[in-house]
Design a protein around this motif. Structure first.
Motif, short mmCIF file in Angstrom:
data_model
loop_
_atom_site.label_atom_id
_atom_site.label_comp_id
_atom_site.label_asym_id
_atom_site.label_seq_id
_atom_site.Cartn_x
_atom_site.Cartn_y
_atom_site.Cartn_z
N THR A 1 0.93 -1.10 -0.02
CA THR A 1 -0.05 -0.04 -0.01
C THR A 1 0.84 1.27 0.03
OG1 THR A 1 -1.95 -1.20 1.12
CG2 THR A 1 -1.76 1.24 1.24
N ASN A 2 1.97 1.20 0.79
CA ASN A 2 2.74 2.35 0.97
C ASN A 2 3.51 2.48 -0.46
OD1 ASN A 2 1.99 2.96 3.52
ND2 ASN A 2 3.81 2.32 4.46
N THR A 3 3.85 1.50 -1.15
CA THR A 3 4.71 1.32 -2.40
C THR A 3 3.79 2.16 -3.60
OG1 THR A 3 5.59 -0.59 -1.88
CG2 THR A 3 5.64 -0.06 -4.16
N LEU A 4 2.62 1.77 -3.32
CA LEU A 4 1.35 2.38 -4.53
C LEU A 4 1.36 4.10 -3.92
CD1 LEU A 4 -1.14 -0.39 -4.81
CD2 LEU A 4 0.31 0.39 -6.53
N ALA A 5 1.27 4.18 -2.71
CA ALA A 5 1.05 5.56 -2.26
C ALA A 5 2.30 6.57 -2.84
CB ALA A 5 0.66 5.72 -0.74
N ALA A 6 3.33 5.93 -2.95
CA ALA A 6 4.71 6.80 -3.32
C ALA A 6 4.45 7.19 -4.46
CB ALA A 6 5.76 5.79 -3.24
N SER B 1 -16.39 4.71 -5.53
CA SER B 1 -17.32 3.34 -5.53
C SER B 1 -16.64 2.02 -5.73
CB SER B 1 -18.48 3.71 -6.41
OG SER B 1 -18.04 3.85 -7.89
N ASN B 2 -15.74 2.27 -6.30
CA ASN B 2 -14.93 0.91 -6.95
C ASN B 2 -13.49 0.74 -6.21
OD1 ASN B 2 -13.28 -0.87 -8.30
ND2 ASN B 2 -14.89 -0.82 -9.86
N ILE B 3 -13.47 -0.34 -5.37
CA ILE B 3 -12.38 -0.49 -4.40
C ILE B 3 -11.09 -0.95 -5.15
CG2 ILE B 3 -13.04 -2.96 -4.24
CD1 ILE B 3 -11.82 -2.71 -1.23
N HIS B 4 -11.16 -1.35 -6.34
CA HIS B 4 -10.10 -1.82 -7.51
C HIS B 4 -9.44 -0.47 -7.90
CE1 HIS B 4 -10.79 -5.88 -6.90
NE2 HIS B 4 -12.12 -5.88 -7.15
N VAL B 5 -10.48 0.52 -8.15
CA VAL B 5 -10.05 1.77 -8.76
C VAL B 5 -9.11 2.26 -7.65
CG1 VAL B 5 -10.48 3.80 -9.79
CG2 VAL B 5 -11.54 1.72 -10.72
N THR B 6 -9.68 2.14 -6.56
CA THR B 6 -9.12 3.15 -5.31
C THR B 6 -7.83 2.50 -5.27
OG1 THR B 6 -11.47 3.36 -4.34
CG2 THR B 6 -9.61 3.79 -3.01
N TYR B 7 -7.62 1.31 -5.23
CA TYR B 7 -6.42 0.70 -4.68
C TYR B 7 -5.22 1.16 -5.66
CZ TYR B 7 -2.75 -2.99 -3.67
OH TYR B 7 -1.74 -3.63 -3.35
N TYR B 8 -5.81 1.11 -6.93
CA TYR B 8 -4.72 1.44 -8.33
C TYR B 8 -4.62 2.82 -8.56
CZ TYR B 8 -3.92 -3.59 -8.47
OH TYR B 8 -3.62 -5.00 -8.51
N SER B 9 -5.21 3.68 -7.60
CA SER B 9 -5.58 5.09 -8.34
C SER B 9 -4.10 5.83 -8.17
CB SER B 9 -6.69 5.86 -7.35
OG SER B 9 -6.20 5.69 -5.88
N PRO B 10 -3.21 5.67 -7.39
CA PRO B 10 -2.07 6.28 -7.38
C PRO B 10 -1.44 6.25 -8.79
CG PRO B 10 -2.25 5.06 -5.32
CD PRO B 10 -3.27 4.89 -6.26
N ILE B 11 -1.22 5.09 -9.30
CA ILE B 11 -0.66 4.86 -10.61
C ILE B 11 -1.33 5.22 -11.59
CG2 ILE B 11 0.18 2.92 -12.16
CD1 ILE B 11 0.51 1.05 -9.75
N LEU B 12 -2.58 5.25 -11.43
CA LEU B 12 -3.50 5.65 -12.58
C LEU B 12 -3.33 7.26 -12.86
CD1 LEU B 12 -6.82 3.75 -12.18
CD2 LEU B 12 -5.30 3.45 -13.90
N TYR B 13 -3.15 7.91 -11.43
CA TYR B 13 -2.98 9.35 -11.44
C TYR B 13 -1.96 9.83 -12.20
CZ TYR B 13 -7.04 10.30 -8.32
OH TYR B 13 -8.43 10.81 -7.69
N PHE B 14 -0.67 8.97 -11.90
CA PHE B 14 0.35 9.12 -12.41
C PHE B 14 0.39 8.90 -13.92
CE2 PHE B 14 4.78 7.62 -13.33
CZ PHE B 14 5.72 8.83 -13.25
N LEU B 15 -0.30 8.09 -14.51
CA LEU B 15 -0.23 7.99 -16.02
C LEU B 15 -0.82 9.26 -16.52
CD1 LEU B 15 -1.41 4.15 -16.23
CD2 LEU B 15 0.85 5.15 -16.69
#
Length: 370
Positions: free
Chosen positions: A4-9, A198-212
């Motif tokens: 989780t911390n890795t993704l938050a980076a 509303s989507n937990i999977h999007v929430t989890y990967y949102s740091p990477i998606l934001y970076f893209l």
């Protein structure tokens, strides 16, 4: 470090990239679009505050005061984007009511200074419990504001691109296509935020998606072209629609037909359309009528805007050139320039639309027919 911390980076990567982008715009890597770029820099700096806040919250760094301080300018973020788009689309028009777009931000700032921030200095270092309606407003106003300003920005861009065809016969270098990609990138970030609720999977990967999404933003911004005004003009609703009633009162059907004959005789007879830098004001000056009259005659007498009128004449010229023995030595770019087109892209697009054939297909079809 947990996963989780890795993704938050990735929030730190996004924040750092946007801080750098905002700094480049503010110091002025483009010396022409200065005012628009500074508004866009302000948008990026506030966006960077948001990603910095998300990073600090993800790693549980900093207290409530710092987190709230980073969140404070958020209501000014989309108005800054709107001001940037407004200056890109119409740099010569005054922005008299610009401060009205920042009234909600100023109200929230006053509310924070008076009611919220004093409690952040107490021992608990947390925000006070707010009434439900205020919590709802603070939480959801930003989403509504974001969607509203994105739609307004996109509308401004589309209106600009439509207006260009009222006054110019070439648009590639001034159509702000890069800004359309920038707005699409912003929309991508907005959708990530909405889906992550509303989507937990999007929430989890949102740091990477934001970076893209930030990479797309950076690419769009750094590939912008300098805006050089081809001629002063007002938006279409003021320049084309407002005078319509007056035109109807001044020009009879016979007068429109007479002006139409003059326009065609001068433009075609003297081949004025071969000038690649031809604009509405230049053509109106050569014909000897006002830009309003010329625009009205084209729209109502021929049913075309300026862009269509000139480029259709250039297409007819190109047809002759493509089949002429005198121009067999020219490549397609040479034919395009000889016909008055400013670029190969406009030539191909206009020619295909008019004939349903590419220039090479047109040559082949007519060679077979003969």
């Amino acid at each position: 470090m947990s996963e989780t911390n890795t993704l938050a980076a990735f929030y730190a990567f996004s924040g750092g990239a946007v801080w750098l982008l905002g700094s480049l715009l503010f110091i002025g890597f483009d010396k022409v679009n200065t005012q628009a770029n500074r508004w866009l820099a302000a948008f990026y700096c506030i966006l960077a505050c948001t990603f910095t806040q998300l990073f600090l919250e993800g790693f549980e760094i900093g207290g409530g005061f710092l987190i709230h301080l980073l969140e404070l300018p958020r209501w000014a973020m989309l108005p800054c984007l709107y001001m940037a788009v407004s200056h890109y689309a119409s740099p010569s028009l005054p922005k008299k009511d610009w401060f009205l777009h920042f009234v909600p931000f100023l109200l929230f700032l006053v509310f924070s200074l008076v009611y919220l921030m004093p409690d952040l200095f107490n021992e608990q270092n947390h925000l006070p419990v707010l009434p439900p309606w205020i919590r709802f407003l603070v939480r959801y106003f930003f989403f509504g504001q974001t969607v509203y300003y994105w739609i307004v920005c996109f509308t401004l861009l589309r209106r600009h691109q439509k207006n260009l065809k009222m006054v110019a016969s070439f648009t590639e270098k001034i159509d702000l296509e890069w800004l359309r990609y920038l707005l699409v990138s912003v929309l991508f970030l907005i959708l990530i935020r909405i889906l992550s609720i509303s989507n937990i999977h999007v929430t989890y990967y949102s740091p990477i998606l934001y970076f893209l999404g930030i990479i797309l933003l950076a690419y769009s911004t750094l590939t912008q072209k300098s805006i050089y005004a081809i001629e002063p003009y007002r938006p279409a609703e003021k320049d084309e629609t407002a005078p319509k009633k007056a035109m109807n009162e001044r020009l009879t059907v016979e007068q429109v037909e007479e002006l139409n004959d003059i326009v065609m005789r001068k433009t075609v007879g003297e081949k004025l359309y071969l000038d690649p830098s031809l604009t509405l004001s230049v053509l109106s000056a050569k014909i000897g009528i006002s830009t309003h009259e010329l625009s009205y005659v084209l729209n109502n007498g021929l049913g075309k805007n300026f862009y269509q009128f000139v480029n259709e004449l250039r297409t007819e010229e190109a047809k002759s050139l493509l089949l002429s023995e005198d121009t067999k030595h020219l490549d397609m770019l040479g034919v395009a320039i000889r016909a008055g087109f400013n670029s190969k892209t406009t030539f191909y697009t206009t020619f295909k639309k008019a004939t349903n054939l590419t220039p090479k297909e047109y040559i082949k079809a007519n060679s077979a027919a003969s």
